[in-house]
Design an enzyme around this catalytic site. Structure first.
Site, PDB file in Angstrom:
ATOM      1  N   ASN A 193       0.826  -1.216   0.000  1.00  0.00           N
ATOM      2  CA  ASN A 193       0.000   0.000   0.000  1.00  0.00           C
ATOM      3  C   ASN A 193       0.856   1.260   0.000  1.00  0.00           C
ATOM      4  OD1 ASN A 193      -2.644  -0.967  -0.135  1.00  0.00           O
ATOM      5  ND2 ASN A 193      -2.757  -1.336   2.065  1.00  0.00           N
ATOM      6  N   HIS A 198      -3.171   2.482  -2.491  1.00  0.00           N
ATOM      7  CA  HIS A 198      -4.265   1.615  -2.034  1.00  0.00           C
ATOM      8  C   HIS A 198      -5.041   0.991  -3.188  1.00  0.00           C
ATOM      9  CE1 HIS A 198      -3.994   2.310   2.308  1.00  0.00           C
ATOM     10  NE2 HIS A 198      -3.631   3.543   1.997  1.00  0.00           N
ATOM     11  N   GLU A 228      -5.791  -7.567   5.409  1.00  0.00           N
ATOM     12  CA  GLU A 228      -5.151  -8.533   4.523  1.00  0.00           C
ATOM     13  C   GLU A 228      -5.238  -9.951   5.074  1.00  0.00           C
ATOM     14  OE1 GLU A 228      -1.772  -6.793   7.101  1.00  0.00           O
ATOM     15  OE2 GLU A 228      -3.733  -6.215   6.318  1.00  0.00           O
TER      16      GLU A 228
END
Length: 310
Positions: A193, A198, A228
């Site tokens: 990220n 993102h 995640e």
């Protein structure tokens, strides 16, 4: 009624002339009519197709009467088929016969000879109502799907897993089969990220989810547990089998390279024990995935420190 508003009608009438005339009237109003002369033939088609209405005479050729066919429909194992509206047509005029038909499960009744306008009004009203109910059901299912699935990945969400897990545990104990849990955590996802943004991170999550789903069996429960993290519940699967499944999945994820990015995941595996509760099953999988990360990531760790290295 406009043609596009018509419904699928299953029509049972053993008189060829009456059947042809009624079918013609219904089709002129936009309905699509499947006409049969016996209840047995009609029920065979009923099993294979979807209808908005059943229209049947009561006295029919064959062993099964119209009343018997109505009872078959109302006792069908499929709830959607059970509730399909039924209009009965009969020359009987006594109240006892009509009461018997309503007890059997009809929604409406027309006495022969039936006026065309009367029949159309009864059929149209019930078809319209059935279509509205089907639409509401479809909307309800979509709302339930939204409530129970993760919008990014399409997998089950944490709320669904929290509801499904106690049921799976109870069922595995009752039927005495193995139940295993695999916790999956994408390695260094924050770095993805931070370095790529993102949007790319979301694409990575979606691609990993697709791979996990392709490897999961139909009876398994796979969900995005958070960020995640993913959770896989494997039914009829002991610890050794779950470890093998996790290792195969680890290899597939390691080979992916979504968006050209090298990624990997750490796996923790636990299996339901006799004295387990849900928290202990989850905690052992969580501890195992934590060990996998501590030992270098991109590996499978089992409860009780048994490991399968990648």
């Amino acid at each position: 009624m406009a043609a596009h508003e018509g419904g699928e009608v299953l029509y049972v009438e053993d008189s060829p002339s009456v059947g042809l005339a009624t079918k013609s009237v219904l089709e002129e109003c936009g309905h699509r009519v499947s006409h049969f002369v016996s209840a047995e033939e009609a029920l065979e088609t009923f099993e294979k197709n979807t209808f908005d209405l059943v229209l049947t005479d009561i006295l029919l050729e064959g062993d099964l009467s119209g009343t018997g066919m109505v009872r078959e429909i109302r006792h069908h194992q499929d709830e959607e088929k059970r509730r399909i509206p039924v209009v009965a047509i009969s020359a009987f005029s006594d109240d006892a016969r009509r009461i018997e038909l309503f007890r059997a499960g009809i929604n409406d009744y027309a006495q022969k000879p039936v006026l065309q306008d009367e029949l159309l009004a009864r059929v149209n009203n019930l078809v319209r109502t059935q279509k509205l109910l089907n639409k509401l059901d479809c909307q309800q299912k979509k709302l339930e799907e939204i409530a129970l699935t993760d919008q990014l990945t399409g997998l089950y969400n944490r709320h669904f897993i929290a509801e499904a897990l106690p049921k799976l545990v109870s069922q595995s104990r009752r039927q005495q089969y193995s139940l295993s849990m695999v916790m999956i955590d994408i390695d260094h996802f924050k770095k993805v990220n931070d370095e790529f943004g993102h949007e790319v991170g979301d694409k990575v999550l979606s691609d990993v989810s697709r791979t996990l789903k392709e490897l999961a069996r139909k009876e398994d429960v796979l969900g995005r547990y958070g960020g995640e993290e993913f959770l896989l519940l494997l039914v009829h699967c002991d610890l050794k089998q779950a470890a093998a499944k996790a290792e195969l999945t680890r290899q597939k994820v390691d080979e992916m390279r979504p968006m050209g990015i090298d990624i990997s995941a750490s796996f923790g595996v636990s299996c339901l024990r006799d004295q387990d509760n849900i928290s202990s099953l989850f905690n052992r999988a969580d501890a195992a995935v934590y060990r996998a990360k501590e030992l270098g990531r991109n590996r499978v760790e089992l409860e009780l420190s048994r490991s399968v290295e990648g």
